[in-house]
Design a protein around this motif. Structure first.
Motif, PDB file in Angstrom:
ATOM      1  N   ARG A  91       0.689  -1.227  -2.371  1.00 46.84           N
ATOM      2  CA  ARG A  91      -0.127  -1.884  -3.399  1.00 46.84           C
ATOM      3  C   ARG A  91      -0.825  -0.826  -4.259  1.00 46.84           C
ATOM      4  NH1 ARG A  91       2.592  -5.557  -1.167  1.00 46.84           N
ATOM      5  NH2 ARG A  91       1.662  -7.498  -0.430  1.00 46.84           N
ATOM      6  N   ALA A  92      -1.104  -1.189  -5.537  1.00 54.13           N
ATOM      7  CA  ALA A  92      -1.710  -0.240  -6.480  1.00 54.13           C
ATOM      8  C   ALA A  92      -3.232  -0.276  -6.405  1.00 54.13           C
ATOM      9  CB  ALA A  92      -1.259  -0.594  -7.904  1.00 54.13           C
ATOM     10  N   PHE A  93      -3.855   0.893  -6.380  1.00 51.90           N
ATOM     11  CA  PHE A  93      -5.320   0.987  -6.404  1.00 51.90           C
ATOM     12  C   PHE A  93      -5.760   2.176  -7.254  1.00 51.90           C
ATOM     13  CE2 PHE A  93      -4.161  -1.213  -2.613  1.00 51.90           C
ATOM     14  CZ  PHE A  93      -4.992  -2.322  -2.659  1.00 51.90           C
ATOM     15  N   LEU A 110     -12.175  -1.701  -2.779  1.00 54.61           N
ATOM     16  CA  LEU A 110     -11.115  -2.682  -2.572  1.00 54.61           C
ATOM     17  C   LEU A 110     -11.670  -4.085  -2.360  1.00 54.61           C
ATOM     18  CD1 LEU A 110      -8.247  -1.549  -0.478  1.00 54.61           C
ATOM     19  CD2 LEU A 110      -9.318  -3.622   0.308  1.00 54.61           C
ATOM     20  N   PRO A 121      -2.597 -10.212   1.953  1.00 52.05           N
ATOM     21  CA  PRO A 121      -2.263  -9.477   3.183  1.00 52.05           C
ATOM     22  C   PRO A 121      -2.356  -7.956   3.062  1.00 52.05           C
ATOM     23  CG  PRO A 121      -0.308 -10.489   2.190  1.00 52.05           C
ATOM     24  CD  PRO A 121      -1.480 -11.032   1.446  1.00 52.05           C
ATOM     25  N   THR A 155      -4.291  -6.037   0.974  1.00 55.69           N
ATOM     26  CA  THR A 155      -5.685  -5.591   0.914  1.00 55.69           C
ATOM     27  C   THR A 155      -6.393  -5.887   2.250  1.00 55.69           C
ATOM     28  OG1 THR A 155      -6.076  -7.641  -0.314  1.00 55.69           O
ATOM     29  CG2 THR A 155      -6.045  -5.599  -1.584  1.00 55.69           C
ATOM     30  N   ALA A 185     -14.043  -0.141 -10.304  1.00 58.19           N
ATOM     31  CA  ALA A 185     -13.559   1.028  -9.548  1.00 58.19           C
ATOM     32  C   ALA A 185     -13.199   2.236 -10.417  1.00 58.19           C
ATOM     33  CB  ALA A 185     -12.390   0.610  -8.649  1.00 58.19           C
ATOM     34  N   ALA A 202      -1.254  -5.381 -13.413  1.00 54.57           N
ATOM     35  CA  ALA A 202       0.026  -6.091 -13.356  1.00 54.57           C
ATOM     36  C   ALA A 202       0.567  -5.893 -11.958  1.00 54.57           C
ATOM     37  CB  ALA A 202       1.011  -5.518 -14.374  1.00 54.57           C
ATOM     38  N   GLY A 203       1.387  -6.798 -11.516  1.00 57.16           N
ATOM     39  CA  GLY A 203       2.021  -6.612 -10.221  1.00 57.16           C
ATOM     40  C   GLY A 203       2.885  -5.352 -10.280  1.00 57.16           C
ATOM     41  N   MET A 204       2.672  -4.434  -9.375  1.00 56.70           N
ATOM     42  CA  MET A 204       3.447  -3.182  -9.399  1.00 56.70           C
ATOM     43  C   MET A 204       4.185  -3.014  -8.086  1.00 56.70           C
ATOM     44  SD  MET A 204       1.085  -0.432 -11.370  1.00 56.70           S
ATOM     45  CE  MET A 204       0.587  -0.723 -13.078  1.00 56.70           C
TER      46      MET A 204
HETATM   47  C1  LIG Z   1      -3.205   0.010 -11.711  1.00 55.68           C
HETATM   48  C2  LIG Z   1      -3.880  -0.930 -10.738  1.00 55.68           C
HETATM   49  C3  LIG Z   1      -5.066  -0.568 -10.156  1.00 55.68           C
HETATM   50  C4  LIG Z   1      -5.687  -1.425  -9.233  1.00 55.68           C
HETATM   51  N1  LIG Z   1      -6.864  -1.026  -8.668  1.00 55.68           N
HETATM   52  C5  LIG Z   1      -7.450  -1.815  -7.745  1.00 55.68           C
HETATM   53  C6  LIG Z   1      -8.661  -1.386  -7.111  1.00 55.68           C
HETATM   54  O1  LIG Z   1      -9.187  -0.297  -7.378  1.00 55.68           O
HETATM   55  N2  LIG Z   1      -9.197  -2.213  -6.168  1.00 55.68           N
HETATM   56  C7  LIG Z   1      -8.623  -3.422  -5.838  1.00 55.68           C
HETATM   57  O2  LIG Z   1      -9.139  -4.126  -4.954  1.00 55.68           O
HETATM   58  N3  LIG Z   1      -7.503  -3.854  -6.449  1.00 55.68           N
HETATM   59  C8  LIG Z   1      -6.897  -3.071  -7.374  1.00 55.68           C
HETATM   60  N4  LIG Z   1      -5.731  -3.503  -7.980  1.00 55.68           N
HETATM   61  C9  LIG Z   1      -5.176  -4.812  -7.591  1.00 55.68           C
HETATM   62  C10 LIG Z   1      -4.424  -4.693  -6.278  1.00 55.68           C
HETATM   63  O3  LIG Z   1      -3.245  -3.933  -6.489  1.00 55.68           O
HETATM   64  C11 LIG Z   1      -4.045  -6.087  -5.769  1.00 55.68           C
HETATM   65  O4  LIG Z   1      -5.209  -6.805  -5.477  1.00 55.68           O
HETATM   66  C12 LIG Z   1      -3.211  -5.991  -4.502  1.00 55.68           C
HETATM   67  O5  LIG Z   1      -1.929  -5.539  -4.837  1.00 55.68           O
HETATM   68  C13 LIG Z   1      -3.133  -7.332  -3.807  1.00 55.68           C
HETATM   69  O6  LIG Z   1      -2.295  -7.177  -2.669  1.00 55.68           O
HETATM   70  P1  LIG Z   1      -2.398  -8.223  -1.486  1.00 55.68           P
HETATM   71  O7  LIG Z   1      -1.183  -8.031  -0.627  1.00 55.68           O
HETATM   72  O8  LIG Z   1      -3.714  -8.112  -0.814  1.00 55.68           O
HETATM   73  O9  LIG Z   1      -2.372  -9.636  -2.175  1.00 55.68           O
HETATM   74  P2  LIG Z   1      -1.141 -10.416  -2.829  1.00 55.68           P
HETATM   75  O10 LIG Z   1      -0.729 -11.505  -1.898  1.00 55.68           O
HETATM   76  O11 LIG Z   1      -0.095  -9.458  -3.303  1.00 55.68           O
HETATM   77  O12 LIG Z   1      -1.887 -11.015  -4.075  1.00 55.68           O
HETATM   78  C14 LIG Z   1      -3.004 -11.905  -3.903  1.00 55.68           C
HETATM   79  C15 LIG Z   1      -3.305 -12.543  -5.237  1.00 55.68           C
HETATM   80  O13 LIG Z   1      -3.695 -11.527  -6.185  1.00 55.68           O
HETATM   81  C16 LIG Z   1      -2.806 -11.557  -7.307  1.00 55.68           C
HETATM   82  N5  LIG Z   1      -2.529 -10.165  -7.693  1.00 55.68           N
HETATM   83  C17 LIG Z   1      -1.873  -9.236  -6.973  1.00 55.68           C
HETATM   84  N6  LIG Z   1      -1.809  -8.064  -7.633  1.00 55.68           N
HETATM   85  C18 LIG Z   1      -2.442  -8.270  -8.808  1.00 55.68           C
HETATM   86  C19 LIG Z   1      -2.706  -7.463  -9.946  1.00 55.68           C
HETATM   87  N7  LIG Z   1      -2.305  -6.194 -10.023  1.00 55.68           N
HETATM   88  N8  LIG Z   1      -3.396  -8.010 -10.987  1.00 55.68           N
HETATM   89  C20 LIG Z   1      -3.801  -9.284 -10.938  1.00 55.68           C
HETATM   90  N9  LIG Z   1      -3.594 -10.104  -9.884  1.00 55.68           N
HETATM   91  C21 LIG Z   1      -2.916  -9.613  -8.850  1.00 55.68           C
HETATM   92  C22 LIG Z   1      -1.548 -12.249  -6.823  1.00 55.68           C
HETATM   93  O14 LIG Z   1      -0.871 -12.896  -7.907  1.00 55.68           O
HETATM   94  C23 LIG Z   1      -2.107 -13.242  -5.858  1.00 55.68           C
HETATM   95  O15 LIG Z   1      -2.590 -14.389  -6.509  1.00 55.68           O
HETATM   96  C24 LIG Z   1      -5.104  -2.677  -8.908  1.00 55.68           C
HETATM   97  C25 LIG Z   1      -3.906  -3.047  -9.530  1.00 55.68           C
HETATM   98  C26 LIG Z   1      -3.296  -2.191 -10.432  1.00 55.68           C
HETATM   99  C27 LIG Z   1      -2.012  -2.593 -11.062  1.00 55.68           C
END
Ligand SMILES: Cc1cc2nc3c(=O)[nH]c(=O)nc-3n(C[C@H](O)[C@H](O)[C@H](O)COP(=O)(O)OP(=O)(O)OC[C@H]3O[C@@H](n4cnc5c(N)ncnc54)[C@H](O)[C@@H]3O)c2cc1C
Ligand code: FES
Length: 271
Positions: free
Chosen positions: A68-70, A84, A89, A91, A132, A235-237
């Motif tokens: 996941r991207a952070f 975070l 799952p 996070t 962040a 964006a989803g990455m």
């Molecule tokens: C460049 C970048 C930097 C980021 N920095 C941070 C950070 O510093 N701290 C942090 O907590 N999160 C950050 N995020 C978001 C983080 O990547 C997502 O919250 C994480 O991937 C969710 O994973 P998960 O498996 O917990 O939940 P998932 O089951 O993958 O997602 C849970 C929910 O969140 C939504 N979602 C998932 N990823 C994103 C996203 N990128 N944008 C909008 N909605 C999303 C999904 O559609 C779903 O509804 C960042 C994202 C990007 C692209």
């Protein structure tokens, strides 16, 4: 402030950093990990692809699997901090890391914040977990303004509630605070604070990160007032380095991969 272009090249392989602490910060978690093998000088606005070294993937429904991207929030002598919010799952697993565990990472990736326009004051606008990448930006700008005798940045933060607003304590200055429920700071939207600040001092460059609707409101306000803005988009990455095309966004010049050309874009690039 240093420019982040051309984009920095992250070491091409995943490596393991060692978790030094995981701290509960109100509604968020702050994870620190020692990245001894990685570059010590990521640029504010860049991000890392993270996964836990153990217990990532598998399970009954085979999730989480992709990293996941952070954004990184801070770096101190090779120790990276990530702020975070648990939303799913991936996070949840990262928030459950304990000191001594490994966190697999790739990065720093992407292009971060660029310098403020000449003669303008930096105005940092964060919504929720979008605070962040502004923490390290504030730190860099304070260093630059201190060295040059310039004006320190102004920081405006908006959160859902006081529990989320704990993250404001990570900023060095005294950020202006708004919450949706009024439980900390003013009961307002951070974009209300932005509008007031721009009315008082329009000689600004805006640096914003937060939910999509907030960023769109920031973009419209800045366009109306004629103020340059940089927006860190989400964006989803799936890969983080340009291979999967999962993160494309539409710009005035066509589609771009956000992980390579962004995540920070100039507001005027967006349609
Ligand atoms: C460049 C970048 C930097 C980021 N920095 C941070 C950070 O510093 N701290 C942090 O907590 N999160 C950050 N995020 C978001 C983080 O990547 C997502 O919250 C994480 O991937 C969710 O994973 P998960 O498996 O917990 O939940 P998932 O089951 O993958 O997602 C849970 C929910 O969140 C939504 N979602 C998932 N990823 C994103 C996203 N990128 N944008 C909008 N909605 C999303 C999904 O559609 C779903 O509804 C960042 C994202 C990007 C692209
Ligand atoms: S996340 Fe794979 S191309 Fe951007």
């Amino acid at each position: 402030m240093r420019a982040t272009e051309p984009r920095t090249l992250a070491p091409p392989a995943r490596r393991t950093a060692h978790v030094t602490s995981v701290e509960r910060l109100g509604a968020y978690h702050l994870i620190r990990a020692l990245d001894s093998a990685g570059p010590a000088d990521p640029e504010p606005g860049q991000f890392y692809m993270l996964s836990s070294a153990e217990g990532w993937g598998g399970g009954e429904d085979e999730r989480p699997y992709l990293p996941r991207a952070f954004s990184y929030a801070r770096v101190r002598e090779g120790e990276l901090s990530f702020l975070l919010e648990v939303v799913g799952p991936g996070t949840a697993r990262l928030a459950a890391l304990v000191p001594g565990e490994g966190v697999a990472l790739l990065g720093p990736l992407g292009v971060g914040w660029r310098p403020a326009h000449e003669g303008t004051r930096a105005l940092l606008v964060g919504g929720g977990i979008g605070a962040a990448p502004l923490i390290c930006l504030e730190e860099q700008l304070l260093g630059d303004s201190g060295a040059a005798g310039g004006e320190p940045p102004v920081v405006l933060l908006g959160f859902r509630s006081a529990a989320h607003a704990h993250a404001a304590a990570l900023f060095a200055g005294a950020p202006a605070l708004a919450t949706d429920d009024g439980s900390a700071g003013r009961q307002a939207l951070v974009t209300d604070l932005l509008r007031e600040q721009l009315d008082a001092d329009p000689a600004a460059t805006v640096f914003a990160c937060g939910p999509h609707a907030m960023l769109e409101a920031v973009r419209l306000t800045c366009a109306e007032v004629g103020v340059p803005a940089q927006l860190a988009l989400g964006a989803g990455m799936a890969c983080g380095f340009g291979a999967c095309f999962g993160c494309v966004v539409a710009t005035r010049d066509g589609y771009i991969r956000l992980c390579v050309e962004g995540p920070v874009l100039d507001a005027e690039q967006l349609a």
